[in-house]
Design a protein around this motif. Structure first.
Motif, short mmCIF file in Angstrom:
data_model
loop_
_atom_site.label_atom_id
_atom_site.label_comp_id
_atom_site.label_asym_id
_atom_site.label_seq_id
_atom_site.Cartn_x
_atom_site.Cartn_y
_atom_site.Cartn_z
N ASN A 87 -12.12 3.29 -7.79
CA ASN A 87 -10.67 3.49 -7.82
C ASN A 87 -10.26 4.91 -8.22
N PRO A 88 -10.56 5.90 -7.37
CA PRO A 88 -10.25 7.29 -7.72
C PRO A 88 -8.76 7.58 -7.73
N GLU A 89 -8.38 8.55 -8.54
CA GLU A 89 -7.02 9.09 -8.56
C GLU A 89 -7.08 10.49 -7.96
N ILE A 90 -5.95 11.18 -7.91
CA ILE A 90 -5.89 12.51 -7.33
C ILE A 90 -6.75 13.50 -8.11
N GLN A 91 -6.97 13.22 -9.40
CA GLN A 91 -7.81 14.11 -10.21
C GLN A 91 -9.24 14.19 -9.66
N GLN A 92 -9.75 13.08 -9.13
CA GLN A 92 -11.11 13.08 -8.59
C GLN A 92 -11.20 13.94 -7.33
N THR A 93 -10.14 13.94 -6.53
CA THR A 93 -10.11 14.82 -5.36
C THR A 93 -10.12 16.29 -5.81
N ALA A 94 -9.28 16.59 -6.79
CA ALA A 94 -9.22 17.97 -7.31
C ALA A 94 -10.55 18.38 -7.92
N TYR A 95 -11.22 17.43 -8.56
CA TYR A 95 -12.52 17.76 -9.16
C TYR A 95 -13.53 18.17 -8.09
N GLY A 96 -13.48 17.53 -6.92
CA GLY A 96 -14.39 17.92 -5.85
C GLY A 96 -14.24 19.39 -5.49
N ILE A 97 -13.00 19.86 -5.45
CA ILE A 97 -12.74 21.27 -5.17
C ILE A 97 -13.26 22.14 -6.32
N TYR A 98 -12.98 21.71 -7.53
CA TYR A 98 -13.43 22.45 -8.72
C TYR A 98 -14.95 22.50 -8.79
N SER A 99 -15.62 21.40 -8.45
CA SER A 99 -17.08 21.38 -8.50
C SER A 99 -17.66 22.34 -7.46
N ASP A 100 -17.03 22.42 -6.29
CA ASP A 100 -17.47 23.39 -5.29
C ASP A 100 -17.28 24.82 -5.79
N ALA A 116 0.84 -1.21 0.00
CA ALA A 116 0.00 0.00 0.00
C ALA A 116 0.87 1.25 0.00
N LYS A 117 1.96 1.23 0.76
CA LYS A 117 2.89 2.36 0.76
C LYS A 117 3.57 2.50 -0.59
N ARG A 118 3.97 1.39 -1.17
CA ARG A 118 4.67 1.43 -2.47
C ARG A 118 3.79 2.03 -3.55
N ARG A 119 2.50 1.71 -3.51
CA ARG A 119 1.58 2.22 -4.52
C ARG A 119 1.04 3.61 -4.20
N GLY A 120 1.41 4.11 -3.03
CA GLY A 120 0.98 5.45 -2.68
C GLY A 120 -0.37 5.55 -2.02
N PHE A 121 -0.99 4.40 -1.66
CA PHE A 121 -2.28 4.42 -0.99
C PHE A 121 -2.14 4.76 0.49
#
Length: 345
Positions: free
Chosen positions: A324-337, A207-212
């Protein structure tokens, strides 16, 4: 807001903030043409990267390049400042704070103070930090209403998946009676790895190796992150005032391969479940490992995916899955707000 400009003060410049800036670079012209607002980042307060204030708008491409090359902002640039975060918020003349600092699981600070300071300065607030929602939602909500400001927080649970907006706008007239979810990616991934025969220790390493997982995955493994999300959901969807320390919490560090095999014998998987419910007329929250039958939708939530089942009085149960979200989905939440904010102006 004057001249149809949104000037952003960005607190925190980790992966989500950087991805949001990339998204803004791509979408800025589109927003200006379709919504009539020019979006600029005019201040950034990065805990370890430095601070910047530029009323004309920060060159985000340069900032991203500097961070990629050196891990911090260019200290020789004329718009670099040495102020503390609260000083930047008070002196940047922005009209929107985006709070993306690291979560403090014990009290939600300093993010709560950042938000309160922004409200005092007449700034709208978007937060991706779940701490303020988990610890002080009602007070912050009421504060924003009294001042006629917007307070948005879609990113705090399930990244950009529209949980709060879904209930608010798509379920009018419905009362949330309970919810159940798989909301922590690290524990879900670790349990899945153990189902494949890997040891708990090897699963953590992978999990650490994959960045989770973080270098210290304690907040995830011990259920604290899930408890914070549970508290946030309870506070917003069920209008209570609870914090993560009040959630009945049990993580997965005690789960063994033998436990995994016992579950298989019963045609089940073990999942870390977040629950919100009413018992004896009191709203309660719980985080705990649960046997989930193979036939249950929850058993198929794999890797870093998430699910939330919301039970209401009129619509019954509705399930929302994020795959299976990536960092883009987190950023989209901010953008949608950000787009939601524009609709209200």
């Amino acid at each position: 807001m004057h001249n149809k400009e949104i000037n952003i003060c960005l607190v925190g410049f980790g992966n989500a903030a950087q991805e949001f800036c990339r998204m803004l670079i791509t979408k800025r012209l589109e927003v200006k043409e379709s919504r009539g607002y020019d979006i600029k980042v005019t201040a950034i307060a990065g805990r370890s990267k430095g601070g910047i204030i530029n009323a004309r708008g920060i060159d985000l491409t340069k900032v991203l390049r500097d961070v990629e090359n050196s891990g911090r902002f260019d200290s020789t640039a004329e718009d670099t400042v040495t102020m503390e975060t609260l000083q930047i918020i008070r002196n940047c003349n922005a009209n929107l704070l985006i709070e993306l600092s690291s979560l403090s699981i014990h009290d939600g600070e300093p993010a709560i103070t950042h938000i309160e300071t922004a409200f005092d300065g007449g700034m709208h607030v978007i937060t991706g930090n779940k701490g303020p929602i988990a610890f002080k939602y009602q007070k912050l909500r009421d504060n924003s209403k009294e001042k006629g400001l917007q307070f948005l927080y879609e990113t705090t649970v399930m990244d950009g998946t529209p949980i709060f907006n879904f209930v608010k706008y798509a379920l009018p007239g419905c009362k949330v009676l309970s919810f159940k979810g798989i909301l922590n990616s690290t524990t879900n991934f670790v349990l899945e790895q153990m189902e494949s025969g890997n040891s708990y220790e090897d699963a953590i390493k992978e999990a650490k190796r994959r960045g989770f997982a973080e270098a210290d995955p304690t907040l995830d493994i011990d259920g604290w992150d899930a408890a914070a999300k549970t508290a946030a959901l309870l506070n917003v969807l069920m209008d209570t005032n609870i914090n993560p320390t009040e959630i009945d919490r049990k993580g997965i560090s005690h789960i063994t391969l033998e436990d995994i095999e016992k579950a298989k014998v019963e045609n089940c998987k073990i999942k870390l479940i977040c629950e919100g419910y009413i018992e004896d007329n009191k709203v309660k929250g719980r985080v705990h490992p649960v046997y989930i039958n193979y036939k249950d939708t929850f058993s198929n939530i794999d890797a870093t995916s998430s699910i939330l089942a919301i039970t209401t009085d009129l619509m019954g149960e509705v399930q929302i899955i994020e795959k299976n979200p990536e960092i883009q989905q987190t950023a989209y939440g901010i953008y949608s707000d950000l787009l939601t904010l524009i609709k209200t102006l």
